[in-house]
Design a protein around this motif. Structure first.
Motif, PDB file in Angstrom:
ATOM      1  N   PHE A   4       0.844  -1.205   0.000  1.00  0.00           N
ATOM      2  CA  PHE A   4       0.000   0.000   0.000  1.00  0.00           C
ATOM      3  C   PHE A   4       0.877   1.252   0.000  1.00  0.00           C
ATOM      4  CE2 PHE A   4      -2.711   3.255   2.061  1.00  0.00           C
ATOM      5  CZ  PHE A   4      -3.756   3.247   1.148  1.00  0.00           C
ATOM      6  N   VAL A   5       2.005   1.136   0.661  1.00  0.00           N
ATOM      7  CA  VAL A   5       3.023   2.198   0.651  1.00  0.00           C
ATOM      8  C   VAL A   5       4.388   1.538   0.432  1.00  0.00           C
ATOM      9  CG1 VAL A   5       1.820   3.869   2.118  1.00  0.00           C
ATOM     10  CG2 VAL A   5       3.182   2.086   3.183  1.00  0.00           C
ATOM     11  N   PRO A   6       5.330   2.286  -0.119  1.00  0.00           N
ATOM     12  CA  PRO A   6       6.618   1.644  -0.469  1.00  0.00           C
ATOM     13  C   PRO A   6       7.601   1.567   0.706  1.00  0.00           C
ATOM     14  CG  PRO A   6       6.546   3.897  -1.295  1.00  0.00           C
ATOM     15  CD  PRO A   6       5.234   3.656  -0.596  1.00  0.00           C
ATOM     16  N   ASN A   7       7.134   1.034   1.838  1.00  0.00           N
ATOM     17  CA  ASN A   7       8.011   0.911   3.003  1.00  0.00           C
ATOM     18  C   ASN A   7       7.421  -0.167   3.903  1.00  0.00           C
ATOM     19  OD1 ASN A   7      10.013   1.466   4.861  1.00  0.00           O
ATOM     20  ND2 ASN A   7       9.245   3.492   5.436  1.00  0.00           N
ATOM     21  N   LEU A   8       8.249  -0.745   4.759  1.00  0.00           N
ATOM     22  CA  LEU A   8       7.813  -1.820   5.656  1.00  0.00           C
ATOM     23  C   LEU A   8       8.154  -1.453   7.092  1.00  0.00           C
ATOM     24  CD1 LEU A   8       9.222  -4.956   3.821  1.00  0.00           C
ATOM     25  CD2 LEU A   8       6.867  -4.739   4.591  1.00  0.00           C
ATOM     26  N   THR A   9       7.210  -1.696   8.009  1.00  0.00           N
ATOM     27  CA  THR A   9       7.555  -1.354   9.404  1.00  0.00           C
ATOM     28  C   THR A   9       7.144  -2.437  10.395  1.00  0.00           C
ATOM     29  OG1 THR A   9       5.543  -0.041   9.604  1.00  0.00           O
ATOM     30  CG2 THR A   9       7.556   1.138   9.010  1.00  0.00           C
ATOM     31  N   PHE A  10       6.119  -2.136  11.210  1.00  0.00           N
ATOM     32  CA  PHE A  10       5.822  -3.001  12.360  1.00  0.00           C
ATOM     33  C   PHE A  10       4.664  -3.967  12.115  1.00  0.00           C
ATOM     34  CE2 PHE A  10       6.525   1.457  13.519  1.00  0.00           C
ATOM     35  CZ  PHE A  10       7.709   1.381  14.233  1.00  0.00           C
ATOM     36  N   GLY A  11       4.813  -5.183  12.589  1.00  0.00           N
ATOM     37  CA  GLY A  11       3.696  -6.122  12.600  1.00  0.00           C
ATOM     38  C   GLY A  11       3.152  -6.260  14.016  1.00  0.00           C
ATOM     39  N   PRO A  12       2.066  -7.012  14.185  1.00  0.00           N
ATOM     40  CA  PRO A  12       1.463  -7.175  15.506  1.00  0.00           C
ATOM     41  C   PRO A  12       2.425  -7.660  16.607  1.00  0.00           C
ATOM     42  CG  PRO A  12      -0.011  -8.013  13.822  1.00  0.00           C
ATOM     43  CD  PRO A  12       1.270  -7.660  13.127  1.00  0.00           C
ATOM     44  N   PRO A  13       3.378  -8.569  16.329  1.00  0.00           N
ATOM     45  CA  PRO A  13       4.242  -9.021  17.436  1.00  0.00           C
ATOM     46  C   PRO A  13       5.052  -7.889  18.069  1.00  0.00           C
ATOM     47  CG  PRO A  13       4.461 -10.485  15.545  1.00  0.00           C
ATOM     48  CD  PRO A  13       3.663  -9.311  15.076  1.00  0.00           C
ATOM     49  N   VAL A  14       5.496  -6.951  17.246  1.00  0.00           N
ATOM     50  CA  VAL A  14       6.268  -5.816  17.790  1.00  0.00           C
ATOM     51  C   VAL A  14       5.358  -4.957  18.667  1.00  0.00           C
ATOM     52  CG1 VAL A  14       7.562  -3.728  17.197  1.00  0.00           C
ATOM     53  CG2 VAL A  14       7.832  -5.789  15.811  1.00  0.00           C
ATOM     54  N   ILE A  15       4.160  -4.720  18.174  1.00  0.00           N
ATOM     55  CA  ILE A  15       3.220  -3.879  18.933  1.00  0.00           C
ATOM     56  C   ILE A  15       2.861  -4.555  20.257  1.00  0.00           C
ATOM     57  CG2 ILE A  15       0.907  -2.839  18.897  1.00  0.00           C
ATOM     58  CD1 ILE A  15       1.318  -2.415  15.873  1.00  0.00           C
ATOM     59  N   LYS A  16       2.682  -5.851  20.215  1.00  0.00           N
ATOM     60  CA  LYS A  16       2.360  -6.590  21.440  1.00  0.00           C
ATOM     61  C   LYS A  16       3.482  -6.440  22.480  1.00  0.00           C
ATOM     62  CE  LYS A  16       0.239 -10.872  22.692  1.00  0.00           C
ATOM     63  NZ  LYS A  16      -0.168 -12.193  22.310  1.00  0.00           N
ATOM     64  N   LYS A  17       4.713  -6.479  22.016  1.00  0.00           N
ATOM     65  CA  LYS A  17       5.854  -6.340  22.934  1.00  0.00           C
ATOM     66  C   LYS A  17       5.920  -4.940  23.519  1.00  0.00           C
ATOM     67  CE  LYS A  17       8.028 -10.251  23.046  1.00  0.00           C
ATOM     68  NZ  LYS A  17       8.079 -11.021  24.303  1.00  0.00           N
ATOM     69  N   ILE A  18       5.788  -3.927  22.665  1.00  0.00           N
ATOM     70  CA  ILE A  18       5.931  -2.562  23.191  1.00  0.00           C
ATOM     71  C   ILE A  18       4.686  -2.131  23.980  1.00  0.00           C
ATOM     72  CG2 ILE A  18       7.661  -1.805  21.511  1.00  0.00           C
ATOM     73  CD1 ILE A  18       5.452  -0.354  19.972  1.00  0.00           C
ATOM     74  N   ARG A  19       3.604  -2.883  23.842  1.00  0.00           N
ATOM     75  CA  ARG A  19       2.387  -2.567  24.622  1.00  0.00           C
ATOM     76  C   ARG A  19       2.693  -2.567  26.119  1.00  0.00           C
ATOM     77  NH1 ARG A  19      -1.827   0.461  24.379  1.00  0.00           N
ATOM     78  NH2 ARG A  19      -0.339   1.171  25.935  1.00  0.00           N
ATOM     79  N   LYS A  20       3.675  -3.398  26.495  1.00  0.00           N
ATOM     80  CA  LYS A  20       4.013  -3.519  27.922  1.00  0.00           C
ATOM     81  C   LYS A  20       4.860  -2.345  28.419  1.00  0.00           C
ATOM     82  CE  LYS A  20       3.937  -8.566  27.839  1.00  0.00           C
ATOM     83  NZ  LYS A  20       4.385  -9.145  26.558  1.00  0.00           N
ATOM     84  N   CYS A  21       5.350  -1.519  27.506  1.00  0.00           N
ATOM     85  CA  CYS A  21       6.278  -0.446  27.895  1.00  0.00           C
ATOM     86  C   CYS A  21       5.583   0.829  28.358  1.00  0.00           C
ATOM     87  CB  CYS A  21       7.198  -0.064  26.725  1.00  0.00           C
ATOM     88  SG  CYS A  21       8.095  -1.423  26.017  1.00  0.00           S
ATOM     89  N   THR A  22       4.296   0.956  28.128  1.00  0.00           N
ATOM     90  CA  THR A  22       3.632   2.231  28.438  1.00  0.00           C
ATOM     91  C   THR A  22       2.123   2.042  28.608  1.00  0.00           C
ATOM     92  OG1 THR A  22       3.156   4.470  27.611  1.00  0.00           O
ATOM     93  CG2 THR A  22       3.381   2.745  25.963  1.00  0.00           C
ATOM     94  N   LYS A  23       1.543   2.978  29.348  1.00  0.00           N
ATOM     95  CA  LYS A  23       0.071   2.955  29.475  1.00  0.00           C
ATOM     96  C   LYS A  23      -0.578   3.899  28.461  1.00  0.00           C
ATOM     97  CE  LYS A  23      -0.811   1.360  34.109  1.00  0.00           C
ATOM     98  NZ  LYS A  23       0.568   0.969  34.528  1.00  0.00           N
ATOM     99  N   LEU A  24       0.236   4.641  27.728  1.00  0.00           N
ATOM    100  CA  LEU A  24      -0.324   5.584  26.753  1.00  0.00           C
ATOM    101  C   LEU A  24      -1.116   4.831  25.678  1.00  0.00           C
ATOM    102  CD1 LEU A  24       2.603   8.104  26.077  1.00  0.00           C
ATOM    103  CD2 LEU A  24       0.517   8.495  27.415  1.00  0.00           C
ATOM    104  N   PRO A  25      -2.195   5.448  25.182  1.00  0.00           N
ATOM    105  CA  PRO A  25      -2.943   4.800  24.100  1.00  0.00           C
ATOM    106  C   PRO A  25      -2.082   4.600  22.851  1.00  0.00           C
ATOM    107  CG  PRO A  25      -4.145   6.714  24.960  1.00  0.00           C
ATOM    108  CD  PRO A  25      -2.787   6.722  25.601  1.00  0.00           C
ATOM    109  N   PHE A  26      -2.339   3.522  22.149  1.00  0.00           N
ATOM    110  CA  PHE A  26      -1.657   3.246  20.877  1.00  0.00           C
ATOM    111  C   PHE A  26      -2.576   3.653  19.721  1.00  0.00           C
ATOM    112  CE2 PHE A  26       1.622  -0.341  21.979  1.00  0.00           C
ATOM    113  CZ  PHE A  26       2.376   0.600  22.673  1.00  0.00           C
ATOM    114  N   ASP A  27      -2.067   4.584  18.948  1.00  0.00           N
ATOM    115  CA  ASP A  27      -2.785   5.133  17.804  1.00  0.00           C
ATOM    116  C   ASP A  27      -2.176   4.467  16.563  1.00  0.00           C
ATOM    117  OD1 ASP A  27      -4.117   6.956  16.118  1.00  0.00           O
ATOM    118  OD2 ASP A  27      -2.516   8.454  16.281  1.00  0.00           O
TER     119      ASP A  27
END
Ligand code: DX5
Ligand code: ZN
Length: 219
Positions: A43-66
């Motif tokens: 959809f865009v010419p770049n690759l970044t984060f999948g769900p496993p990365v987000i799941k890991k960093i979810r534990k680092c903060t209480k801030l909402p994930f947008d």
């Protein structure tokens, strides 16, 4: 009435080798949420984060994930990003064959739903779903990369939706994404945006993350 301005730093500009520390600095620096740019190389010419990365960093903060999904077809992945810890899930109308149904899926997981418009995407594309979304994410660059130049032509999009939200008394945030700095941020706020995404400007000088957040918000 003046809108309360929220700052959503994009971790696309963070040092990926130390995401925990970077996210902690954003939290300590007063960020309102963490903007996560998900890209698929299609959809865009770049690759970044999948769900496993987000799941890991979810534990680092209480801030909402947008979570800004720049993936196509998007619908089958909504559940995975929801389970990984997204609080707001934003997608592009071009990335689904049924925008209304995709929004309903986001809502079925009790998440906030956002729709993002690229600079050349017509405003009309969201007219049938506007009543059920929480966020309009207006792109002020073509999505794919941080560090691009703000396109002033999108200010008219912000004004259009701010007017509509006011006249129809809708409860929707207007978020602006791309090339936001201390000059373009105030322009977007003046036009009616109330959430500023920023990658480059916030991470530019790492010793000043909280200053940068404060200066973006202060207008
Ligand atoms: C671009 C992304 C943006 C980007 C913003 O596709 O959606 O969120 O990271 O970065 P800056 O603030 O550097 O333009
Ligand atoms: Zn984004």
């Amino acid at each position: 009435m003046k809108n309360i301005i929220k700052i959503a730093p994009s971790i696309l500009s963070a040092d990926f080798s130390k995401l925990r520390e970077e996210i902690k600095s954003l939290e300590d620096g007063g960020a309102d949420m963490i903007h996560i740019d998900v890209m698929d190389g299609h959809f865009v010419p770049n690759l970044t984060f999948g769900p496993p990365v987000i799941k890991k960093i979810r534990k680092c903060t209480k801030l909402p994930f947008d979570v800004h999904l720049m993936i196509s077809p998007v619908e089958k992945y909504i559940k995975d990003y929801s389970n990984a810890g997204a609080d707001i899930i934003t997608l592009h109308p071009e990335a689904t064959d049924n925008l209304s149904r995709s929004i309903d899926i986001i809502k079925s997981f009790s998440k906030k739903a956002g729709v993002s418009l690229k600079p050349d995407t017509p405003n009309e594309l969201i007219k049938d779903v506007i009543k059920k979304i929480d966020v309009i994410l207006i792109m002020s660059v073509n999505p794919g990369f941080s560090g691009q130049t703000f396109m002033p032509k999108v200010l008219s999009k912000i004004k259009f939706f701010r007017h509509k939200i006011q006249t129809e008394k809708l409860n929707i945030d207007i978020e602006i994404d791309g090339g936001i700095d201390f000059k373009t941020g105030p322009m977007a706020i003046e036009a009616g945006a109330n959430i500023l995404v920023s990658g480059t400007t916030i991470f530019n000088n790492k010793n000043q993350i909280s200053e940068n957040i404060k200066n973006l918000r202060k207008y």
